[in-house]
Write a protein that holds these residues in place. Sequence first.
Motif, PDB file in Angstrom:
ATOM      1  N   ALA A 148       2.088  10.219  -5.820  1.00 37.68           N
ATOM      2  CA  ALA A 148       0.205  10.192  -5.587  1.00 37.68           C
ATOM      3  C   ALA A 148       0.123   9.871  -7.589  1.00 37.68           C
ATOM      4  O   ALA A 148      -0.819   8.701  -8.058  1.00 37.68           O
ATOM      5  N   ARG A 149       1.361  10.270  -8.545  1.00 37.77           N
ATOM      6  CA  ARG A 149       0.654   9.479  -9.734  1.00 37.77           C
ATOM      7  C   ARG A 149       1.330   8.078 -10.102  1.00 37.77           C
ATOM      8  O   ARG A 149       0.963   7.231 -10.947  1.00 37.77           O
ATOM      9  N   GLN A 150       2.371   7.740  -9.721  1.00 37.27           N
ATOM     10  CA  GLN A 150       2.624   6.506  -9.235  1.00 37.27           C
ATOM     11  C   GLN A 150       2.382   5.155  -8.725  1.00 37.27           C
ATOM     12  O   GLN A 150       2.172   3.794  -8.543  1.00 37.27           O
ATOM     13  N   ALA A 151       1.357   6.164  -7.534  1.00 43.81           N
ATOM     14  CA  ALA A 151       1.064   4.693  -6.450  1.00 43.81           C
ATOM     15  C   ALA A 151      -0.260   3.417  -6.903  1.00 43.81           C
ATOM     16  O   ALA A 151       0.066   2.237  -6.249  1.00 43.81           O
ATOM     17  N   GLN A 152      -0.726   4.022  -7.629  1.00 46.23           N
ATOM     18  CA  GLN A 152      -1.912   2.823  -8.074  1.00 46.23           C
ATOM     19  C   GLN A 152      -1.030   1.661  -8.882  1.00 46.23           C
ATOM     20  O   GLN A 152      -1.579   0.294  -9.353  1.00 46.23           O
ATOM     21  N   GLY A 153       0.102   1.522  -9.717  1.00 47.22           N
ATOM     22  CA  GLY A 153       0.700   0.982 -10.300  1.00 47.22           C
ATOM     23  C   GLY A 153       2.192   0.550  -8.772  1.00 47.22           C
ATOM     24  O   GLY A 153       2.749  -0.619  -9.362  1.00 47.22           O
ATOM     25  N   ARG A 154       2.176   0.837  -8.120  1.00 47.85           N
ATOM     26  CA  ARG A 154       3.678   0.342  -7.788  1.00 47.85           C
ATOM     27  C   ARG A 154       3.217  -0.290  -5.875  1.00 47.85           C
ATOM     28  O   ARG A 154       4.008  -0.417  -5.193  1.00 47.85           O
ATOM     29  N   LEU A 155       1.419  -0.229  -5.651  1.00 44.28           N
ATOM     30  CA  LEU A 155       1.290  -0.330  -4.638  1.00 44.28           C
ATOM     31  C   LEU A 155       0.518  -1.894  -4.510  1.00 44.28           C
ATOM     32  O   LEU A 155      -0.636  -1.885  -5.592  1.00 44.28           O
ATOM     33  N   THR A 156       1.189  -2.638  -3.529  1.00 40.54           N
ATOM     34  CA  THR A 156       0.445  -3.972  -3.484  1.00 40.54           C
ATOM     35  C   THR A 156       0.037  -4.338  -1.972  1.00 40.54           C
ATOM     36  O   THR A 156       0.441  -4.075  -1.069  1.00 40.54           O
ATOM     37  N   PRO A 157      -1.320  -4.515  -1.885  1.00 42.37           N
ATOM     38  CA  PRO A 157      -2.684  -4.167  -2.827  1.00 42.37           C
ATOM     39  C   PRO A 157      -2.831  -2.796  -3.420  1.00 42.37           C
ATOM     40  O   PRO A 157      -2.315  -1.982  -2.568  1.00 42.37           O
TER      41      PRO A 157
END
Length: 602
Positions: free
Chosen positions: A423-432
């Motif tokens: 959850a902490r890393q999701a927005q920086g590691r998911l495309t889109p």
Amino acid sequence: MTIVAMSNEWRAHQIEDFKRQFSAYGDSALHLAYHAAVPVVLNSELLHLIRINFFLDPPESLPYDIEFDFLLSSICYQIDEENFEIEPKARCYLLEKLFDKYGSKRISEIASLLWEYVAYCSPWESRLTLKRAQQITALSILSPSKAIEWLNEAEKDRSVQHGVDRSWYVVMRQGLQESAKLVAKARSKSSPRHQSSNVRKDFFISHTTPDGAWAEWIAWILEANGYTVHLQAWDFVPGKSFVREMNQGVTECDHTIAILSDNYLKANFTQAEWAAAFRQDPQSQVSRLIPIRVGECKPTGLLSQIIYIDIVGRTEVEAERVILEGIAAALKQDGRPSKRPAFPNRDLAQVADDVPTSKKRFPGRVQTQNPFLPLTGAVDEAEQFFNGDRTLDRIFKVLNSDSNVALIGDRSLGKSSLLREVARQAQGRLTPPREPIFINLVMLFSEDEFYEELCAKVGIAEDTRGNKLNRALRNKHLLLILDEVERMVQDGFSRRVRDQLRGLSEGKDAPLRLVLAARRPLDQLFPDGYDDGMVSPLHGICVEETIQPWSAESVRQFITTRLSTTAVRFSENEIADLIATSGGSPKVLMQLCNQLFRSKAF
């Protein structure tokens, strides 16, 4: 049937359900419940400490996995995400059984554990009334008079009672009265002082009136640890001869404890009391006279020749330890410790020499924050996350390939910590990018509650489900993270929930991408199907990542990393024992390391 009778019948039903649930453990699980009834409120960390302190070794040995089941048993009620309460009627019953079976010494040990836990771990700092209730509960057992005194002073002091409703004090006084009754009952059954007036006692406590509170506190500690005492406040009751009781204390006790202070040294009558013990053992060969210094003073004359136990300036926990160690050394005429002393840290010793204080701390023992936290639940802080980077890389690789992930593994292997790190890393590691939505199903008991929680987290109208939910999520990109998926097999959940989750998470542009955590593979957890040849809705849409116990090398690295910011070190034998005992479980390892660290650092 009266309300009281119904209440008692219901309580008995609770206990019987509990005994059936834990029948595999014999009576030991019920005995754990006796112990767990002492605190006002339980959390998993406190229950763990109770188990490893009293139920780790035979003949009553309980495994760590009983802790989770205990908190979800018939006698416990969940107050919030972390705290549990034993139903009051059941708690009273369990406390009575605890007193009957184990006596006052064990009860004092549990109370001491509770007091130290609140003092050192501070789990309820943001909840003042709960913290105070736990402290008062422990103090009511260790020193009832101090508990009442503290409560009275706290109510008068507005700074202490900030945020505490006055009704709380009324409830706590009622609790103190109940505790006093139970303590008195236990002492009357277990204390040798009530069995025969002709039996010699271990200690006569000589003190002045101003130091009466010290005398009573020390007497309580001694009796809680199996010694017998003769004390004016307890034994000089109306109708008895004061002179006879005093003479009995001096002549019929094996040792005299002198409570040293300026008050004691200036009083006239105390000289006769300690002198009587001195005359019987002028060379101190059997320690007939044992002084305990409780206030700043300097003994002179013959009294100055006797080595005293010094508790001036110590905390309550330290003072109790020093007294018991000193008494034990005096009785066996040998001060050697029962276990190997801690290795003195050179740098710390040098620093201690430079500190302007009247006392040095114990060698190798320092006051420092315990790095082995949290003891229960998942790791919530990124800097505390350990040994999961490769697993995270695989998880995000699967998610970016438009698939879903299921973490499969036994309890206490770190699945919840991994989910939080995802959850902490999701927005920086998911495309889109996708917005992470984390839901712990252990707190939800039906699909209605699940949809309410999902809608609240997403920010859409409450109780949106079915096709309405499909429309509401159509233009969203969410990463739905579900912990404790086992909850969905219970009666409150239907297959429709999993059907909808599958529909919302299939395809490249699906509104949802799923990350689930479960103890068993999904096809075993949800073996249902509508027709022959069909499988459970979640089967086949998740790539399963099996979570394994930590390797021995990972355990070593974890211990080294956590200890690197402290002056404490674990020996090779201790590390080997931690590897074997933990079985590679991060949660169990954390708890064992925390306990070992506390034994070295405090």
